[in-house]
Write an enzyme that holds these catalytic residues in place. Structure first.
Site, mmCIF file in Angstrom:
data_model
loop_
_atom_site.group_PDB
_atom_site.id
_atom_site.type_symbol
_atom_site.label_atom_id
_atom_site.label_comp_id
_atom_site.label_asym_id
_atom_site.label_seq_id
_atom_site.Cartn_x
_atom_site.Cartn_y
_atom_site.Cartn_z
ATOM 1 N N GLN A 1 69.129 69.173 -1.166
ATOM 2 C CA GLN A 1 67.839 68.695 -1.654
ATOM 3 C C GLN A 1 68.024 67.417 -2.491
ATOM 4 O O GLN A 1 69.114 67.146 -3.010
ATOM 5 C CB GLN A 1 67.147 69.758 -2.504
ATOM 6 C CG GLN A 1 66.809 71.041 -1.765
ATOM 7 C CD GLN A 1 67.821 72.139 -2.006
ATOM 8 O OE1 GLN A 1 69.021 71.866 -2.073
ATOM 9 N NE2 GLN A 1 67.356 73.368 -2.137
ATOM 10 N N ILE B 1 52.651 73.665 -2.940
ATOM 11 C CA ILE B 1 52.888 73.624 -4.386
ATOM 12 C C ILE B 1 54.142 74.433 -4.686
ATOM 13 O O ILE B 1 54.264 75.585 -4.271
ATOM 14 C CB ILE B 1 51.672 74.203 -5.136
ATOM 15 C CG1 ILE B 1 50.435 73.343 -4.866
ATOM 16 C CG2 ILE B 1 51.945 74.303 -6.628
ATOM 17 C CD1 ILE B 1 49.140 73.953 -5.351
ATOM 18 N N GLY C 1 58.523 89.937 4.510
ATOM 19 C CA GLY C 1 59.238 89.656 3.270
ATOM 20 C C GLY C 1 58.339 89.774 2.051
ATOM 21 O O GLY C 1 57.152 90.084 2.148
ATOM 22 N N ARG C 2 58.916 89.519 0.879
ATOM 23 C CA ARG C 2 58.153 89.608 -0.374
ATOM 24 C C ARG C 2 56.940 88.675 -0.340
ATOM 25 O O ARG C 2 55.813 89.086 -0.631
ATOM 26 C CB ARG C 2 59.038 89.227 -1.566
ATOM 27 C CG ARG C 2 60.126 90.230 -1.941
ATOM 28 C CD ARG C 2 60.763 89.765 -3.235
ATOM 29 N NE ARG C 2 61.854 90.616 -3.688
ATOM 30 C CZ ARG C 2 63.141 90.342 -3.494
ATOM 31 N NH1 ARG C 2 63.487 89.252 -2.841
ATOM 32 N NH2 ARG C 2 64.080 91.149 -3.953
ATOM 33 N N LYS D 1 62.791 76.391 -14.030
ATOM 34 C CA LYS D 1 62.715 75.189 -13.211
ATOM 35 C C LYS D 1 63.720 74.147 -13.692
ATOM 36 O O LYS D 1 64.621 74.439 -14.468
ATOM 37 C CB LYS D 1 61.283 74.637 -13.217
ATOM 38 C CG LYS D 1 60.244 75.640 -12.721
ATOM 39 C CD LYS D 1 60.475 76.091 -11.288
ATOM 40 C CE LYS D 1 60.089 75.046 -10.271
ATOM 41 N NZ LYS D 1 60.149 75.546 -8.874
ATOM 42 N N ASP E 1 57.222 87.820 12.105
ATOM 43 C CA ASP E 1 58.464 87.844 11.343
ATOM 44 C C ASP E 1 59.590 87.411 12.274
ATOM 45 O O ASP E 1 59.374 86.618 13.186
ATOM 46 C CB ASP E 1 58.699 89.224 10.721
ATOM 47 C CG ASP E 1 59.502 89.120 9.432
ATOM 48 O OD1 ASP E 1 58.916 88.823 8.378
ATOM 49 O OD2 ASP E 1 60.735 89.304 9.498
ATOM 50 N N PHE F 1 60.155 85.493 -7.379
ATOM 51 C CA PHE F 1 58.715 85.418 -7.618
ATOM 52 C C PHE F 1 57.955 85.476 -6.305
ATOM 53 O O PHE F 1 56.754 85.175 -6.256
ATOM 54 C CB PHE F 1 58.357 84.102 -8.324
ATOM 55 C CG PHE F 1 58.749 84.057 -9.781
ATOM 56 C CD1 PHE F 1 57.966 84.674 -10.740
ATOM 57 C CD2 PHE F 1 59.886 83.388 -10.176
ATOM 58 C CE1 PHE F 1 58.311 84.621 -12.084
ATOM 59 C CE2 PHE F 1 60.245 83.323 -11.523
ATOM 60 C CZ PHE F 1 59.457 83.944 -12.474
ATOM 61 N N HIS G 1 68.076 74.700 -6.949
ATOM 62 C CA HIS G 1 67.771 73.949 -5.723
ATOM 63 C C HIS G 1 68.846 72.889 -5.472
ATOM 64 O O HIS G 1 68.540 71.717 -5.244
ATOM 65 C CB HIS G 1 66.386 73.310 -5.803
ATOM 66 C CG HIS G 1 65.292 74.281 -6.105
ATOM 67 N ND1 HIS G 1 64.976 75.327 -5.253
ATOM 68 C CD2 HIS G 1 64.458 74.401 -7.166
ATOM 69 C CE1 HIS G 1 63.984 76.027 -5.772
ATOM 70 N NE2 HIS G 1 63.663 75.505 -6.930
ATOM 71 N N ARG H 1 55.265 80.215 -16.676
ATOM 72 C CA ARG H 1 56.004 81.472 -16.552
ATOM 73 C C ARG H 1 57.180 81.536 -17.522
ATOM 74 O O ARG H 1 57.603 80.537 -18.085
ATOM 75 C CB ARG H 1 56.559 81.627 -15.128
ATOM 76 C CG ARG H 1 55.540 81.795 -14.050
ATOM 77 C CD ARG H 1 56.197 81.697 -12.677
ATOM 78 N NE ARG H 1 56.746 80.363 -12.428
ATOM 79 C CZ ARG H 1 57.461 80.038 -11.365
ATOM 80 N NH1 ARG H 1 57.744 80.954 -10.453
ATOM 81 N NH2 ARG H 1 57.907 78.812 -11.202
#
Length: 351
Positions: free
Chosen positions: A100, A295, A186-187, A77, A207, A134, A95, A18
């Site tokens: 994380q 993923i 949501g999206r 990323k 939801d 995305f 992130h 992307r």
């Protein structure tokens, strides 16, 4: 005011196809007075020559490290491990704000160089709604992969494709499936519902109302689960190891679109590492069988569609880059994270 200089970097992750900016939107930025440097990238879905054709300066992959200090480095990323000190303003999905793995190390690299992380996940309006994401395509691809696997028709390694080709594969396995989409409004949830619909499946849709008081037996009674919920506050998990060991469980396939591995807010804490393009499915239980897809760059499997939508949303915001608003909120969130690291009240330079 100095003209804005954006520097679109090459993505080092080999499965990232992307781009946050497509050539047509690059032209729009340049025509508005923005200087745009684009690193050559053989894996980016949009060819480098298309950027050159609209007036972008072309640079070598990874050369952002020597870009002018006032350049804004734009990517998607993770950054490479070097340099240890980051001097620029960086726009990416960092992130880094929910504990994380590697989050504190990344923030300390910004502190060391005086740079700033402008995390795309926290580019929000004044109500907290994300402005660029995305999510739709993540949900679409995640649900499609889950259904194909559930029908025994998912092959690895995965390869980027087009929506037309993916839809053809979905129609080839059409039929009812006892599927559940969590976060359906949501999206990502909307994308998951549409993909399942292409294959003739009419999923159960949950939801906020349904997850406030989760009906766990009902969840386990579905055969396929697509989770699209990414929370920023503590919520009881949707699945636990105890649920996986329930002998009456009908659930056989789980796709965790969020892949929020390592976060204490992970709503599916039944796995500790994501899956990937080479090995998209991991078996969590043998009896009864339960397989996982998790993923963390699903939309890169539909790179052209995902990039076009994302770029269309990001470009107007980049045209207002020096205006406080959403970018100011991004900066405030970075400053808060720095304070949480115990770095004191001092704010690093904007570069």
């Amino acid at each position: 005011m100095t003209a804005l200089h954006l520097w679109l970097r090459h993505e080092t992750r080999t499965t990232e196809r992307r781009t946050p900016l497509v050539p047509s939107d690059a032209r729009r930025l340049i025509e508005s007075g923005v200087t745009l440097t684009v690193e050559d990238s053989p894996q980016r879905v949009c060819p480098t020559e298309d950027y050159a054709a609209v007036g972008c300066h072309i640079a070598e992959p990874g050369s952002w490290v020597t870009a002018p200090r006032d350049a804004v480095i734009v990517g998607l990323k993770e950054l490479p491990d070097e340099p240890a000190a980051l001097i620029h303003r960086h726009v990416l999905f960092g992130h880094a704000y929910k504990g994380q793995p590697g989050a504190s190390a990344l923030l300390r690299r910004f502190l060391a160089g005086g740079g700033t992380l402008l995390d795309l996940e926290y580019l929000v309006d004044d109500t907290g709604r994300r402005l660029v994401a995305f999510g739709y395509w993540a949900g679409y691809v995640g649900a499609a992969l889950a259904l194909l696997h559930h029908r025994g028709r998912l092959t690895a390694p995965l390869r980027p494709t087009s929506k037309e080709e993916l839809d053809e594969r979905l129609r080839a396995v059409a039929g009812e499936a006892r599927a559940l989409v969590i976060g359906a409004l949501g999206r990502s949830g909307r994308g998951a519902r549409v993909a399942l619909g292409v294959a003739g499946a009419d999923p159960t849709c949950w939801d906020l109302a349904e997850t406030r008081d989760l009906d766990r037996p009902a969840l386990l009674d579905h055969e396929l689960l697509v989770n699209t919920v990414l929370t920023t506050s503590p919520v009881p998990p949707f699945l636990t190891d105890q649920d996986l060991d329930d002998p009456g469980r009908r659930l056989r396939t789980v796709c965790d679109v969020t892949a929020d591995v390592g976060s204490p807010l992970n709503l599916l804490p039944v796995y500790d590492t994501p899956t990937d393009w080479d090995h998209p499915v991991r078996r969590l239980r043998e009896e009864p069988v339960l397989d996982l897809i998790a993923i963390d760059n699903l939309p890169s499997l539909l790179p052209l569609e995902a990039s076009g939508d994302f770029s269309a949303a990001l470009t107007p915001l980049l045209l207002d880059f020096e205006v406080d608003g959403a970018w100011g909120r991004c900066r405030e969130r970075f400053d808060a994270a720095v304070r949480e690291l115990g770095a004191g009240e001092g704010k690093p330079s904007d570069g």
